[in-house]
Scaffold this motif. Sequence first.
Motif, short mmCIF file in Angstrom:
data_model
loop_
_atom_site.label_atom_id
_atom_site.label_comp_id
_atom_site.label_asym_id
_atom_site.label_seq_id
_atom_site.Cartn_x
_atom_site.Cartn_y
_atom_site.Cartn_z
N ARG A 121 8.36 39.03 9.05
CA ARG A 121 8.78 38.85 10.44
C ARG A 121 9.36 40.15 11.00
O ARG A 121 9.76 41.03 10.23
CB ARG A 121 9.92 37.82 10.51
CG ARG A 121 9.61 36.53 9.87
CD ARG A 121 10.77 36.01 9.01
NE ARG A 121 10.29 34.91 8.17
CZ ARG A 121 10.27 33.65 8.57
NH1 ARG A 121 10.76 33.33 9.73
NH2 ARG A 121 9.75 32.71 7.81
N ASP A 167 13.52 36.65 14.34
CA ASP A 167 13.31 36.21 12.95
C ASP A 167 12.21 35.14 12.86
O ASP A 167 11.81 34.78 11.77
CB ASP A 167 14.61 35.69 12.33
CG ASP A 167 15.27 34.62 13.17
OD1 ASP A 167 15.71 34.95 14.28
OD2 ASP A 167 15.33 33.46 12.73
N ASN A 168 11.76 34.66 13.99
CA ASN A 168 10.66 33.69 13.99
C ASN A 168 9.38 34.33 14.53
O ASN A 168 8.43 33.64 14.88
CB ASN A 168 11.00 32.47 14.84
CG ASN A 168 12.10 31.63 14.22
OD1 ASN A 168 12.33 31.70 13.01
ND2 ASN A 168 12.78 30.84 15.02
N ASP A 223 7.19 29.27 12.00
CA ASP A 223 8.48 28.58 12.08
C ASP A 223 8.49 27.54 13.19
O ASP A 223 9.15 27.70 14.23
CB ASP A 223 9.64 29.59 12.24
CG ASP A 223 10.02 30.18 10.90
OD1 ASP A 223 9.21 30.09 9.95
OD2 ASP A 223 11.13 30.72 10.77
MG MG Z 1 13.05 30.67 11.33
#
Ligand code: MG
Length: 500
Positions: free
Chosen positions: A175, A244-245, A254
Amino acid sequence: MTFILCGEALSQPVIPTPLPDPYWVTFSADAAKLIGLKTTPANLPSDPAWLQVLAGNALEVADRQFSTPTATAYSGHQFGMWAGQLGDGRAILLGEIQGQEIQLKGAGKTPYSRMGDGRAVLRSSIREYLCSEAMHALGIPTTRALAVVGSKKTVVRETLETAAVCTRLAPSFLRVGHFEHLASLQMHTEQKMLADDLIDNFYPDCRSSAAPYLELFKAISARTAQLAAHWQAVGFCHGVLNTDNTSLLGLTMDYGPFGFLDQFQIDHICNHSDAGGRYSYQRQPQILHWNMACLASAMLPLIEQELKQANPTQSEADLSNAAQTTLRSALAIYPDIYQAAWETHFRAKLGLLTIQPDDVPLIEALLQLMHHNQIDFTTFFRHLGDLSALPGNKQNTVLRDLFLDRAGFDAWLDHYRARLQQEHSNDQERKQRMNLVNPKFILRNYLAQAAIEAAQADDFSELSRLATILRNPYAEQLEYDAYAKPPPPELNAIEVSCSS
Ligand code: MG
Ligand code: AMP
């Protein structure tokens, strides 16, 4: 498994926590092919030992041993704010088969679990499973889902729920947050290793460039812009587009409080917890652009190094300025790539083969009309293919009746028909083409909810049926017409929270 190269900075070994008395909730024979896993006629692995492996209870199956399960560290910006270290708090990477990383989501605590219990509930695991496979069938880059394994073990969320493990597959789960993590620790050598590995494995064309890292940044941005356009074209809302996704491979990843648009609302917010609408439908493309700016900022030291090699006598200050300018220009390419991809998708949705100067106003006028009339996004575009280019054809009244503002629709239709006259294709041929890009079946929240409620009562047949239908979203599947319908009014506003 790039991150392993970076040592402790990016990963730590972790053994999954056993899940008591696991059972199959669902299994994707289609995804199983990616790792060469043989299946039975009942669509389960031929080797029953896989159940224990995918529950996190065993690390061995047949002659295969997953000897070093790991969790990775990453950081990220959540809702626009630097959140510091996050990491796989409940996802454990078993290993890799045929270029696919196998990850157990919900398999217990990891060194990065923070306050979490390391578990995932059945509800969110089913949603992730259904949507990953549905997105793949729609032709949208995504992580895949191999299986959901259930258990009667309870976990506490807003209420007591049961735990499950969703097995995900992807060539890499890297990511933007992985780069941000190393940048925040000023680990430039590891950043370089990560970038080199990304190039070698996923972006080999960048290697021949005079500035491979800059090229890598541009390539990731381009894939991300294209992904954003694809989401908009099917009405997919991710819900939590934190860095982070955000995948470094341009994959949808995610799945949390995601949703597909039912009625077209340009500012639709699918995540109940996103009060400000940061991640609303219309903002997704610009948010992913913002996430690319975070990536650019994290990659700055790499670009500086690259420039230094080409200009060894330049001062540090000059190099830093030059790197920032270079990245700013690279970042500026995103909107053009997004816009071009968006136009391509929507032209195809309207059945247009040629490019005309007034196409964008035509598309935008339609979306505005749909917004004001709250028209079901998927149904409308699917039925648009039935529309005749000839005025007065009775087929056209079906669509017209969806609109409260009939005069507005008539005016738009006049323009659209005039535009169709410029194309050299007949109604039938156009309809066939449009049906390949305008899905009949999407994962509507109310359909997912019905499958989840049945599964919570140990009946997995609805889940299996829904997964089967969504495997062919562009096919007519007349026997499943009911699954193409917009939600009944009482199920129109199912709220989905981050809790999972
Ligand atoms: Mg996540
Ligand atoms: P998400 O919004 O699901 O992408 O999660 C954001 C972060 O919280 C990630 O670092 C997850 O690993 C972590 N997380 C979410 N749920 C849990 C949980 N139940 N236990 C541990 N970590 C979790």
